[in-house]
Each structure stands twice: as C-alpha cells, then as structure tokens.
Design a protein around this motif. Structure first.
Motif, mmCIF file in Angstrom:
data_model
loop_
_atom_site.group_PDB
_atom_site.id
_atom_site.type_symbol
_atom_site.label_atom_id
_atom_site.label_comp_id
_atom_site.label_asym_id
_atom_site.label_seq_id
_atom_site.Cartn_x
_atom_site.Cartn_y
_atom_site.Cartn_z
ATOM 1 N N VAL A 180 32.007 42.640 45.119
ATOM 2 C CA VAL A 180 33.222 43.694 44.087
ATOM 3 C C VAL A 180 33.368 42.787 42.689
ATOM 4 C CG1 VAL A 180 35.500 44.048 44.237
ATOM 5 C CG2 VAL A 180 34.617 44.393 46.231
ATOM 6 N N TRP A 181 33.260 41.702 42.982
ATOM 7 C CA TRP A 181 33.624 41.337 41.473
ATOM 8 C C TRP A 181 32.540 41.396 40.333
ATOM 9 C CZ3 TRP A 181 30.477 37.282 38.738
ATOM 10 C CH2 TRP A 181 31.529 36.946 36.914
ATOM 11 N N LEU A 182 31.052 41.335 40.798
ATOM 12 C CA LEU A 182 29.817 41.677 40.178
ATOM 13 C C LEU A 182 29.591 42.918 39.595
ATOM 14 C CD1 LEU A 182 26.942 39.908 42.229
ATOM 15 C CD2 LEU A 182 28.128 39.087 39.979
ATOM 16 N N TRP A 183 30.747 43.870 40.576
ATOM 17 C CA TRP A 183 30.783 45.621 40.236
ATOM 18 C C TRP A 183 31.688 45.711 39.078
ATOM 19 C CZ3 TRP A 183 34.902 48.411 42.071
ATOM 20 C CH2 TRP A 183 34.981 49.532 41.688
ATOM 21 N N ALA A 184 33.125 44.793 39.838
ATOM 22 C CA ALA A 184 34.355 44.844 37.980
ATOM 23 C C ALA A 184 34.151 45.189 37.325
ATOM 24 C CB ALA A 184 35.610 44.136 39.324
ATOM 25 N N VAL A 185 33.171 43.950 36.777
ATOM 26 C CA VAL A 185 33.133 43.215 35.465
ATOM 27 C C VAL A 185 31.458 43.594 34.706
ATOM 28 C CG1 VAL A 185 34.190 41.250 35.894
ATOM 29 C CG2 VAL A 185 31.266 40.837 36.670
ATOM 30 N N ARG A 186 31.218 44.771 35.723
ATOM 31 C CA ARG A 186 29.716 45.864 34.948
ATOM 32 C C ARG A 186 28.781 45.115 35.081
ATOM 33 N NH1 ARG A 186 31.664 50.816 32.535
ATOM 34 N NH2 ARG A 186 33.950 51.037 33.151
ATOM 35 N N LEU A 187 28.467 44.054 35.913
ATOM 36 C CA LEU A 187 27.238 43.470 35.794
ATOM 37 C C LEU A 187 26.306 44.311 36.513
ATOM 38 C CD1 LEU A 187 28.447 39.871 35.940
ATOM 39 C CD2 LEU A 187 27.327 40.788 33.747
ATOM 40 N N PHE A 188 26.764 44.672 37.483
ATOM 41 C CA PHE A 188 25.795 46.267 38.271
ATOM 42 C C PHE A 188 26.454 47.943 37.451
ATOM 43 C CE2 PHE A 188 24.645 41.772 39.942
ATOM 44 C CZ PHE A 188 23.179 42.241 40.262
ATOM 45 N N LYS A 189 25.906 48.262 38.203
ATOM 46 C CA LYS A 189 25.926 49.921 38.173
ATOM 47 C C LYS A 189 27.203 50.192 39.108
ATOM 48 C CE LYS A 189 22.958 51.664 34.557
ATOM 49 N NZ LYS A 189 22.695 53.259 34.586
ATOM 50 N N SER A 190 26.536 49.958 40.439
ATOM 51 C CA SER A 190 27.672 50.593 41.423
ATOM 52 C C SER A 190 28.285 49.287 42.693
ATOM 53 C CB SER A 190 26.894 51.617 42.090
ATOM 54 O OG SER A 190 25.528 50.935 42.913
ATOM 55 N N ARG A 191 28.502 48.725 43.393
ATOM 56 C CA ARG A 191 29.046 47.862 44.014
ATOM 57 C C ARG A 191 28.132 47.861 45.298
ATOM 58 N NH1 ARG A 191 34.497 47.992 48.458
ATOM 59 N NH2 ARG A 191 33.605 46.101 49.275
ATOM 60 N N SER A 192 27.354 49.333 45.505
ATOM 61 C CA SER A 192 26.434 49.352 46.371
ATOM 62 C C SER A 192 25.435 48.626 45.967
ATOM 63 C CB SER A 192 25.833 50.302 47.162
ATOM 64 O OG SER A 192 25.767 51.599 46.032
ATOM 65 N N ALA A 193 24.969 48.520 44.744
ATOM 66 C CA ALA A 193 23.131 47.547 43.861
ATOM 67 C C ALA A 193 23.681 46.860 44.173
ATOM 68 C CB ALA A 193 23.297 48.152 42.581
ATOM 69 N N SER A 194 24.776 45.453 43.464
ATOM 70 C CA SER A 194 25.294 44.710 44.017
ATOM 71 C C SER A 194 25.102 43.914 45.085
ATOM 72 C CB SER A 194 26.421 44.001 43.477
ATOM 73 O OG SER A 194 27.552 44.606 43.857
ATOM 74 N N ALA A 195 25.888 44.565 46.539
ATOM 75 C CA ALA A 195 25.544 44.258 47.551
ATOM 76 C C ALA A 195 23.917 44.216 48.397
ATOM 77 C CB ALA A 195 26.367 45.214 48.458
ATOM 78 N N SER A 196 23.577 45.209 47.719
ATOM 79 C CA SER A 196 22.199 45.427 48.346
ATOM 80 C C SER A 196 20.893 44.101 47.754
ATOM 81 C CB SER A 196 21.040 46.654 47.797
ATOM 82 O OG SER A 196 20.966 46.382 46.393
ATOM 83 N N LEU A 197 21.445 43.680 46.968
ATOM 84 C CA LEU A 197 20.757 42.549 45.850
ATOM 85 C C LEU A 197 21.275 41.146 46.741
ATOM 86 C CD1 LEU A 197 18.425 42.380 43.210
ATOM 87 C CD2 LEU A 197 20.896 41.666 42.676
ATOM 88 N N LEU A 198 22.555 41.113 46.987
ATOM 89 C CA LEU A 198 22.723 40.284 47.870
ATOM 90 C C LEU A 198 22.954 40.022 49.257
ATOM 91 C CD1 LEU A 198 26.375 40.340 46.605
ATOM 92 C CD2 LEU A 198 25.612 38.166 46.354
#
Length: 120
Positions: free
Chosen positions: A5-23
């Motif tokens: 959520v934090w990575l998505w909220a600070v706009r380092l990823f376009k979507s929360r699912s994109a950050s979650a898949s990398l994680l």
C-alpha cells in the motif's frame, strides 16, 4: 502500514496490484529482508527493488494511508537510488565481438550478470 500500500500511495508503482506482484515474486526487500505484500513498513525503513534500468533504494520518511498527489508523494520518501545509466553506458554492457561465435555457458552467465538479468 503494509509495504504494498505504501509503495502505491507514494506513486512508486502505478497500481497496488503491481507492487504486490513484485513483492510476491520476492524482488522487494525491506531493511535487507525479502518482504511479502503484508510486511509492515515504518518511518526509517529502507525499501529496495530492481527497476528495469537500475536498483531502487528508498527510505520511508512518512506513512501515507491513501494515494496522494505527486508533490506530496515525493516528500514521503528519500530516494537514494543511483542515477539512471545513460544510453551509451547501457549499450556497452554485454557486447561481444562480431564473429566471436556462440557464448559459452560461463560467458552467458557473465553477460546476464552485467545486464542485471540475474544475480550471482
């Protein structure tokens, strides 16, 4: 706060699912430890991952519960990433001489390591 959520909220990823898949793939580390999407993040934590062009290193300065505008998002983290390599620097890595033939397994691993495709 969850790291995805934090990575998505600070706009380092376009979507929360994109950050979650990398994680989920195990490519993001929080303080040097492989993180899952639900890993908690707090102020002062160091989050690292590999972009297509470089390693990204960010330090959490502020926790944002919701996605915010770009000017506010930039203030929520400190970017310690190395600069993006120039086009010329990227082109030089992993080039072989013309007519050198097919690379051996050892040479191929070295080329992949230089290009950042594999760690080893």
């Amino acid at each position: 706060m969850r790291v995805d959520v934090w990575l998505w909220a600070v706009r380092l990823f376009k979507s929360r699912s994109a950050s979650a898949s990398l994680l989920r793939a195990g490519r993001v580390r929080v303080n040097g430890v492989v993180a899952k999407p639900s890993t908690p993040v707090k102020v002062g934590d160091r989050v690292t991952w590999r972009d297509p062009l470089r390693d990204r290193i960010v330090v959490v300065k502020e926790l944002l519960p919701k996605r915010v505008g770009a000017p506010l998002a930039v203030e929520a983290y400190e970017d310690q990433s190395p600069p993006v390599p120039t086009r010329e620097e990227r082109a030089v890595v992993g080039l072989r001489e013309r007519g050198a033939g097919r690379p051996t397994k050892r040479e191929r691993r070295e080329i992949d390591r230089l290009r950042g495709l594999r760690r080893g």
